[in-house]
Design an enzyme around this catalytic site. Sequence first.
Site, mmCIF file in Angstrom:
data_model
loop_
_atom_site.group_PDB
_atom_site.id
_atom_site.type_symbol
_atom_site.label_atom_id
_atom_site.label_comp_id
_atom_site.label_asym_id
_atom_site.label_seq_id
_atom_site.Cartn_x
_atom_site.Cartn_y
_atom_site.Cartn_z
ATOM 1 N N GLU A 68 -19.509 -2.799 -12.711
ATOM 2 C CA GLU A 68 -18.940 -2.601 -11.379
ATOM 3 C C GLU A 68 -17.761 -1.635 -11.363
ATOM 4 O OE1 GLU A 68 -17.986 -6.439 -9.770
ATOM 5 O OE2 GLU A 68 -20.045 -7.149 -9.820
ATOM 6 N N GLU A 113 -26.011 -9.731 -12.036
ATOM 7 C CA GLU A 113 -25.170 -10.815 -11.505
ATOM 8 C C GLU A 113 -25.620 -11.174 -10.103
ATOM 9 O OE1 GLU A 113 -20.909 -10.221 -11.296
ATOM 10 O OE2 GLU A 113 -20.886 -9.343 -13.301
HETATM 11 O O1 IFM Z 1 -16.413 -12.827 -11.261
HETATM 12 C C1 IFM Z 1 -16.899 -11.609 -10.824
HETATM 13 C C2 IFM Z 1 -17.415 -10.780 -11.982
HETATM 14 O O2 IFM Z 1 -16.439 -10.589 -12.939
HETATM 15 C C3 IFM Z 1 -17.872 -9.433 -11.501
HETATM 16 N N1 IFM Z 1 -18.759 -9.531 -10.376
HETATM 17 C C4 IFM Z 1 -18.397 -10.407 -9.299
HETATM 18 C C5 IFM Z 1 -18.024 -11.773 -9.842
HETATM 19 C C6 IFM Z 1 -17.675 -12.719 -8.671
HETATM 20 O O3 IFM Z 1 -16.594 -12.222 -7.948
#
Ligand code: IFM
Length: 478
Positions: free
Chosen positions: A184, A380
Amino acid sequence: MTTTVPSATAASPTADHDALIDRLPPDFRFGAATSAFQIEGATAEDGRTPSIWDTFCRVPGAVDNGDDGDIACDHYHRMPEDVALLAGLGLDTYRFSVSWSRVQPHGRGPVNPAGIGFYDRLVDELLARGVTPWLTLYHWDLPQDLQDAGGWPARDTAYRFADYAELVHDRLGDRVEHWTTLNEPFCSAVLGHVEGVHAPGGRSLADGVHALHHLHLGHGLAVQRLRSAARRPLDLAVTHLLGTSRPATDTPADREAARRADALGFRFYLDPILRGSYPRDLVDDLAVHGIEIPVRDGDLETIAAPIDTLGVNYYRSMRTSGVDESGVTHDAHGIPVTRNLPHGGLPVTGLGWEVMPHDLTELLLRVSRDYPGTPMVITENGAAYDDHPDAHGFVDDTARTAYLAAHLAAVSQARLHGADVRGYFAWSLLDNFEWAYGYAKRFGLVRVDYTTQTRTPKRSALWLRDTALRVRGASASA
Ligand code: IFM
């Protein structure tokens, strides 16, 4: 496009979700993800030096409740137990990240044997239990010394990142096939340099744009280095946080704002990597702010070094308005207003994020249409909810379970429409340090009691385990 993904308002997964999920193929990956700073703790052990998040946690008011990563889930000391837990949940893949300042203290120089030793043991432990390691090189924890030398807004950081990538590959490349360069970049660049809510806490659009270009460059340099150092075929990836941006209304101001949001929040990330260029309209939009992307000759070719997989992180989507609260379309400096708004009327998670599984289908189909030929994995997806453990620490998290089911069904729906999505990793294996929200917001499949460090799988973990088994079993017997 019409989608028929059932909504996630249901308190538990529905038969419609299951029917879609059952159409996933036998080799579809089921995994869970974590990141180093969020779970490891042991921030001052075995030669690790501080990262920007160690520093940011010490800034009064930066993190809720003054929480920090010093202990977190104590995973550094409990790693074998956590791997056993993961394997017991029937997950075939574990996505974790490496702490740069643990393996290369100060962000440059030789490897720290104790630091890399931890990941060496982690990889062996995973492989011994039949779990595939999916390694992320950078999940936001830049060594503080590199920040002091200019951080991501400085070009040199991209070269330091490539050195670090090669150093980790030297030690783990014989056993790890799946490498993600960055997690990200939006959060590193925008939350960290423009909005000031993540480390290092900057508030400058120019710094954010410079940081993002250098993150892209670091990614491309690392891909080149890993590809040429590889002793076996590698699966190289980058992970982006993606969503959809729709105009809040059909007015020209809102439609134009949605275009700007899409350029700045979506195409700024995918175009350079998958097309080798920055979007023309984005360059024009930045010029209005007097900002130029610091591209040098050859950068875009480097950034577009071919990858094998695109990691997609998805949580929610917004709509965009070109009008501020007082009805104005331009600020005092003549900059057009671009305002993200919730859709309204939708269920929300414990962070107030709207639950929108349909948009995951839509976004996966868009990526396949606009950037054809790159397989995707959901690296994710998950939700924070207010968990209420019973006397045994068990959390009957029906809302989280329904969220996961609706999104997994949305992935299956996208596949049925032609998107090449090969896996789904839940965020997160464990409750953990949720950045500026500290430990108050829990995303885990597994509850962590931070006083005793007891781990207790929640209903969502059992559901994911049963679902993975069913998909594999159903497919195997089909
Ligand atoms: O916890 C975070 C993660 O580190 C990166 N993506 C989003 C998740 C939730 O906010």
